[in-house]
Design an enzyme around this catalytic site. Structure first.
Site, short mmCIF file in Angstrom:
data_model
loop_
_atom_site.label_atom_id
_atom_site.label_comp_id
_atom_site.label_asym_id
_atom_site.label_seq_id
_atom_site.Cartn_x
_atom_site.Cartn_y
_atom_site.Cartn_z
N GLU A 96 -28.88 -32.59 38.05
CA GLU A 96 -28.74 -32.53 39.49
C GLU A 96 -30.08 -32.17 40.11
O GLU A 96 -30.85 -31.38 39.57
CB GLU A 96 -27.67 -31.52 39.86
CG GLU A 96 -26.35 -31.97 39.25
CD GLU A 96 -25.15 -31.22 39.75
OE1 GLU A 96 -24.08 -31.83 39.82
OE2 GLU A 96 -25.28 -30.03 40.07
N CYS A 165 -35.58 -29.63 44.89
CA CYS A 165 -35.35 -28.70 43.76
C CYS A 165 -35.01 -29.55 42.54
O CYS A 165 -34.03 -30.30 42.56
CB CYS A 165 -34.20 -27.76 44.11
SG CYS A 165 -33.71 -26.69 42.74
N CYS A 172 -28.55 -25.64 29.99
CA CYS A 172 -29.48 -24.52 29.84
C CYS A 172 -29.03 -23.64 28.69
O CYS A 172 -27.84 -23.48 28.45
CB CYS A 172 -29.53 -23.70 31.13
SG CYS A 172 -30.83 -22.44 31.14
N CYS A 176 -27.40 -16.96 31.49
CA CYS A 176 -27.26 -15.94 32.54
C CYS A 176 -25.80 -15.92 32.99
O CYS A 176 -25.21 -16.97 33.25
CB CYS A 176 -28.18 -16.26 33.72
SG CYS A 176 -29.92 -16.32 33.24
N CYS A 179 -24.56 -17.70 36.37
CA CYS A 179 -25.05 -19.05 36.69
C CYS A 179 -24.13 -20.12 36.13
O CYS A 179 -23.77 -20.09 34.96
CB CYS A 179 -26.46 -19.21 36.14
SG CYS A 179 -27.15 -20.84 36.45
N CYS A 395 -28.42 -22.27 44.62
CA CYS A 395 -28.93 -21.71 43.38
C CYS A 395 -27.80 -21.34 42.44
O CYS A 395 -26.84 -20.68 42.84
CB CYS A 395 -29.68 -20.41 43.63
SG CYS A 395 -31.10 -20.59 44.65
N1 SAH Z 1 -34.10 -21.01 34.66
C1 SAH Z 1 -34.92 -20.71 35.79
C2 SAH Z 1 -34.73 -21.63 36.98
C3 SAH Z 1 -33.31 -21.98 37.38
S1 SAH Z 1 -32.34 -20.78 38.19
C4 SAH Z 1 -34.74 -19.25 36.20
O1 SAH Z 1 -33.86 -18.59 35.66
O2 SAH Z 1 -35.49 -18.76 37.03
C5 SAH Z 1 -33.07 -20.60 39.78
C6 SAH Z 1 -32.71 -19.27 40.45
O3 SAH Z 1 -31.30 -19.24 40.80
C7 SAH Z 1 -32.94 -18.07 39.58
O4 SAH Z 1 -33.64 -17.09 40.26
C8 SAH Z 1 -31.55 -17.58 39.24
O5 SAH Z 1 -31.53 -16.20 38.98
C9 SAH Z 1 -30.79 -17.97 40.48
N2 SAH Z 1 -29.34 -18.06 40.29
C10 SAH Z 1 -28.69 -18.41 39.19
N3 SAH Z 1 -27.36 -18.38 39.40
C11 SAH Z 1 -27.17 -18.01 40.68
C12 SAH Z 1 -26.01 -17.83 41.50
N4 SAH Z 1 -24.79 -18.04 41.04
N5 SAH Z 1 -26.20 -17.44 42.78
C13 SAH Z 1 -27.45 -17.26 43.25
N6 SAH Z 1 -28.56 -17.45 42.54
C14 SAH Z 1 -28.43 -17.81 41.26
#
Ligand code: SAH
Length: 410
Positions: A96, A165, A172, A176, A179, A395
């Site tokens: 995406e 973006c 991934c 996390c 996410c 995000c």
């Molecule tokens: N893998 C990289 C880039 C992708 S995530 C990283 O971790 O930085 C991009 C951003 O979105 C990161 O700062 C992550 O912490 C944030 N993010 C992930 N899940 C989210 C969610 N459910 N709500 C808000 N931000 C989120």
């Protein structure tokens, strides 16, 4: 499944294109023509490269070379104008990519007013000594300038100020807990051509052309760019040298792959660096981001402090606020302690919810208090406006379009 052994022009740099045309007995200026067609005109197929002779087009095809522009398989349009694209590659895998029109931020480039404010902040008040010396009233002045800028945009000036973006991997591996992409697991790395291809496909669709149109780019989509490091670095170089996106308008976000943060500091072309902090102490961070077991806060902060910042550059720390988990004033104080003395700023993101995610979004008062606590401690902190939440484009919401029930764009 289609054959992936095909060579794509998309992803080749000028030296590789030169080798290719040499091998076909063609003069080296053909490399420039190919680069123009692929990265600037963003043609869909080799047959459409009108600067090449028919014979050369046939020769390239006979060698199994294709253009490699990925296909936009689906698009979802948010009420706020954000578009989430499902982009498919030749093996059928897809990622995406998100287009956020206007109201974006140069530095953060995250499609937010926070980014916009931060950029004004940088242009007006940052000197090489960093953000720590900012006085209380400067954010106000910056805000005013933002409003003026906004007004100009509304008057039809300054068009084409958008953020893309992009994804760096299919799925991934970082896991996390907040996410949605993590739920997919890791499918595969994207090639440099596939990373750049997302940008080319979206620019073509949006009829946007850098550098005339001001395009910001964030490597903040699906995947962890620093776990696909070589391809990410090559893609960044192609985006600057061939597509024409300014280096200062790109930001890469990492979950904290410490050895690659060290490597990245030595790259000649490097987007700005954002680090996903997301927790204020090791116990919390390990719970939310299991990679913290391998690279803990001490290692992460040491890498961030050693990172060679350029003039007018700072590190952005992203912090996803999870209701009642990491969003208390005591957490903000711990964050301020971790970041003390660093040339940095914090982007706060209230959790974007999703199915299968156990956490909740904090209310705006808690977010404001967190921001205020950081600011009182001298850390510039901004709240990121969620973009495209209604279409799961914000995000951490990028998963697989097919797995999420949203209505397709009209
Ligand atoms: N893998 C990289 C880039 C992708 S995530 C990283 O971790 O930085 C991009 C951003 O979105 C990161 O700062 C992550 O912490 C944030 N993010 C992930 N899940 C989210 C969610 N459910 N709500 C808000 N931000 C989120």
């Amino acid at each position: 499944m289609k054959d992936r052994s095909q060579i794509s022009l998309l992803g080749l740099d000028r030296a590789e294109l030169t080798l290719l045309v040499d091998s076909l007995g063609e003069p080296s200026y053909r490399a420039k023509q190919l680069a123009e067609a692929v990265y600037r005109q963003r043609v869909e197929s080799i047959e459409k490269i009108s600067t090449l002779s028919q014979q050369l087009r046939r020769q390239l095809a006979a060698k199994g070379i294709s253009l490699g522009l990925p296909r936009i398989e689906n698009r979802f349009v948010s009420q706020d104008g954000t578009v989430r694209y499902l982009i498919a590659f030749s093996d059928g895998q897809s990622v995406e990519t998100v287009w956020m029109p206007e109201g974006d931020g140069g530095e953060a480039g995250d499609g937010s007013e926070a980014g916009e404010l931060a950029e004004r902040f940088a242009e007006s008040s940052l000197n090489t000594s960093g953000a720590q010396g900012l006085s209380e009233n400067e954010p106000g002045a910056a805000l005013k300038r933002c409003a003026t800028q906004k007004h100009k945009q509304l008057q039809g000036q300054n068009q084409g100020r958008s953020t893309i973006c992009i994804s760096s991997q299919v799925g991934c591996a970082v896991d996390c807990q907040f996410c949605l992409t993590a739920l997919l697991g890791m499918k595969r790395n994207l090639t440099a051509g596939e990373i750049v291809g997302q940008v080319c496909a979206v620019l073509k669709e949006q009829k946007a052309s850098p550098p005339e149109d001001r395009i910001n780019l964030v490597f903040m989509g699906m995947g962890e760019p620093f776990l696909n490091y070589e391809n990410f670095v090559k893609a960044a170089r192609l985006l600057v040298e061939e597509v024409g996106i300014a280096e200062r308008r790109m930001t890469v976000s990492t979950a904290g792959i410490v050895p690659r943060i060290h490597d990245f500091g030595g790259e000649t072309i490097r987007p700005k660096l954002a680090i996903s902090l997301n927790a204020s102490n090791d116990a919390l961070r390990t719970r939310l981001m299991p990679l913290n077991k391998k690279w803990n806060l001490e290692m992460l902060m040491a890498a961030a402090r050693a990172y060679p910042l350029r003039t007018r550059e700072w590190i952005t720390f992203e912090y996803v606020l999870l209701g009642g988990v990491n969003d208390g004033p005591e957490n903000a104080k711990e964050v301020a302690e971790l970041l003390r003395g660093m040339r940095c700023k914090v982007n706060l993101i209230a959790l974007n919810p999703g199915p299968g995610i156990e956490f909740t979004t904090p209310d705006s008062q808690r977010v404001a208090t967190f921001q205020e606590t950081l600011r009182e401690a001298g850390i510039p902190a901004f709240v990121r406006r969620p973009r495209g939440r209604d279409i799961y484009a914000a995000c951490g919401q990028l998963k697989r379009t097919v797995e999420i029930a949203t209505a397709p764009a009209p």
